[in-house]
Design a protein around this motif. Structure first.
Motif, PDB file in Angstrom:
ATOM      1  N   ASP A 108      -3.587   5.228  -6.263  1.00  0.00           N
ATOM      2  CA  ASP A 108      -4.187   3.953  -6.619  1.00  0.00           C
ATOM      3  C   ASP A 108      -4.466   3.884  -8.124  1.00  0.00           C
ATOM      4  OD1 ASP A 108      -6.316   5.672  -6.932  1.00  0.00           O
ATOM      5  OD2 ASP A 108      -7.328   5.049  -5.099  1.00  0.00           O
ATOM      6  N   ILE A 109      -5.160   2.840  -8.545  1.00  0.00           N
ATOM      7  CA  ILE A 109      -5.434   2.621  -9.963  1.00  0.00           C
ATOM      8  C   ILE A 109      -6.259   3.770 -10.544  1.00  0.00           C
ATOM      9  CG2 ILE A 109      -6.709   1.167 -11.589  1.00  0.00           C
ATOM     10  CD1 ILE A 109      -4.026   0.020 -10.887  1.00  0.00           C
ATOM     11  N   ARG A 188      -0.516  -0.646  -8.821  1.00  0.00           N
ATOM     12  CA  ARG A 188      -0.813  -2.076  -9.017  1.00  0.00           C
ATOM     13  C   ARG A 188      -0.685  -2.852  -7.703  1.00  0.00           C
ATOM     14  NH1 ARG A 188      -0.328  -4.760 -14.002  1.00  0.00           N
ATOM     15  NH2 ARG A 188       1.044  -6.308 -13.050  1.00  0.00           N
ATOM     16  N   ARG A 190      -1.173  -1.662  -4.696  1.00  0.00           N
ATOM     17  CA  ARG A 190      -2.334  -1.337  -3.850  1.00  0.00           C
ATOM     18  C   ARG A 190      -3.572  -2.093  -4.329  1.00  0.00           C
ATOM     19  NH1 ARG A 190      -0.053   4.137  -3.013  1.00  0.00           N
ATOM     20  NH2 ARG A 190       0.585   4.137  -0.831  1.00  0.00           N
ATOM     21  N   ALA A 191      -3.689  -2.248  -5.633  1.00  0.00           N
ATOM     22  CA  ALA A 191      -4.828  -3.003  -6.174  1.00  0.00           C
ATOM     23  C   ALA A 191      -4.749  -4.468  -5.755  1.00  0.00           C
ATOM     24  CB  ALA A 191      -4.861  -2.877  -7.695  1.00  0.00           C
ATOM     25  N   GLU A 192      -3.537  -5.035  -5.795  1.00  0.00           N
ATOM     26  CA  GLU A 192      -3.367  -6.433  -5.371  1.00  0.00           C
ATOM     27  C   GLU A 192      -3.658  -6.585  -3.882  1.00  0.00           C
ATOM     28  OE1 GLU A 192       0.505  -7.756  -6.438  1.00  0.00           O
ATOM     29  OE2 GLU A 192       0.221  -7.434  -8.594  1.00  0.00           O
ATOM     30  N   ASP A 195      -7.317  -6.533  -3.336  1.00  0.00           N
ATOM     31  CA  ASP A 195      -7.932  -7.785  -3.779  1.00  0.00           C
ATOM     32  C   ASP A 195      -7.726  -8.884  -2.736  1.00  0.00           C
ATOM     33  OD1 ASP A 195      -9.264  -9.349  -5.862  1.00  0.00           O
ATOM     34  OD2 ASP A 195      -7.346 -10.399  -6.043  1.00  0.00           O
TER      35      ASP A 195
END
Length: 366
Positions: A108-109, A188, A190-192, A195
């Motif tokens: 992840d990030i 990125r 996974r972050a989206e 969110d």
């Protein structure tokens, strides 16, 4: 004859071990700091003296130049420098759960930020001006402030160009940059996804809560009840993990009201295991894999098994009898089929099941 060296303040520390190794090498080579400065005009005697003082961590290139001037193994000194650098930055910094420098391990990030920060550390923590110069030589324009924010885990590269510039600044070869691009895209994405999931939860809570704004404890208990769950602690919030008891097997587990509302609640594994064990054993009885007397086998084959209903740890076998004789056999607690079924389930699950029987009839009553 040069002045006598001062002792290293703390030879047990990582910085102290590096300093002591440098001092030992200088003594064995019988060099003075002045001699070393003449050998390498890049650094003066005072710089070499400070590098071996043990009171501060010298720049990596200074440690390497010191090693070369004294005929030391540069790789050994390099290893000591890296250990000292890591130790000097360890206080107050949470260690990653694994070495994220390997791009394939980046999830992840947070992992990506750790990995990019470690790249600079592995390269010897060059100054940001040096990193910018390296990036420019590779054909990338990037500011020192951007490099600094990425290296200190305060920013993620916003574009592939910025990522390439940072990788070039850390001397990552073009052949290795592809795997970093893959890791960057994965983090990125996974972050989206996270969110989007947060927005879905917020919309679901607003819909369930209505005008209240947030889901109340009373509403949360109502949702639990519909899901055949019972609370064992106070309600803590729509998104918060909540300890509850399964209404079927009484197993205590942690759930979120958000997952129930969004249809993401996983079935109880213990209930599923029991249901599968009963279904497999009943099928074995029907097929004759589990031996029964002829009368019992005939009843089992012409009876309809409708499933297992579980309430507070007690399972009720649901049957449909085709005739009065079958109903009598199915309701008999000492029947051969029932003893065989409970024995086989006990062997499968490792525990003695608590089973009742409920029989309905599909034959005409006199």
């Amino acid at each position: 004859m040069g002045r006598k060296d001062q002792q290293v303040p703390d030879r047990s520390s990582a910085v102290g071990r590096l300093a002591q190794a440098l001092k030992d090498g200088k003594r064995q080579a019988r060099r003075t700091y002045a001699d070393m400065a003449k050998t390498s005009s890049r650094y003066c005697a005072a710089t070499y003296s400070r590098a071996a003082s043990g009171t501060m961590l010298p720049r990596r290139e200074v440690a390497r130049a010191y090693a070369l001037a004294c005929g030391l193994d540069v790789e050994v000194i390099d290893g000591l420098w890296l250990a000292a650098r890591a130790a000097s930055r360890r206080v107050g910094i949470e260690r990653p759960r694994h070495s994220a420098t390997r791009p394939r391990l980046i999830y992840d990030i947070d992992d990506l930020c750790v990995g990019l920060g470690e790249l600079r550390e592995r390269e010897g923590a060059p100054t940001y001006a040096q990193m910018r110069q390296r990036a420019a030589e590779a054909g990338y324009e990037v500011s020192t402030s951007t490099l600094q924010r990425i290296a200190t885990r305060n920013q993620v590269p916003t574009t592939e160009h910025v990522l390439d510039a940072y990788l070039a600044a850390c001397s990552v070869s073009p052949l290795r940059r592809h795997e970093w691009h893959t890791a960057w895209a994965r983090a990125r994405q996974r972050a989206e996804d996270a969110d989007h999931a947060r927005r879905d939860v917020a919309r679901a809570e607003a819909q369930v809560a209505g005008g209240a704004g947030v889901v109340t404890a009373e509403k949360a208990v109502e949702i639990l009840t519909h899901a055949r769950l019972l609370p064992v602690e106070g309600y803590r919030g729509f998104r918060a993990p909540w300890s509850v008891k399964c209404g079927g097997c009484s197993l205590v587990r942690r759930v979120r009201i958000a997952d129930i509302v969004l249809g993401r609640l996983r079935p109880c594994r213990q209930c599923q295991s029991k249901e599968r064990a009963v279904a497999r054993t009943w099928q074995a009885l029907v097929e004759g894999i589990v031996p029964l007397s002829q009368q019992q086998a005939d009843v089992v084959r012409r009876s309809g098994y409708r499933g297992l209903q579980q309430v507070m740890g007690i399972g009720t076998l649901l049957f449909e009898a085709s005739d009065p004789d079958a109903q009598e056999v199915l309701e008999d607690p000492s029947a051969e089929w029932r003893i065989a079924l409970e024995k086989d389930i006990t062997r499968t699950l490792g525990t003695v099941p608590k089973l009742d029987v409920l029989v309905t009839s599909d034959y005409p009553l006199n």
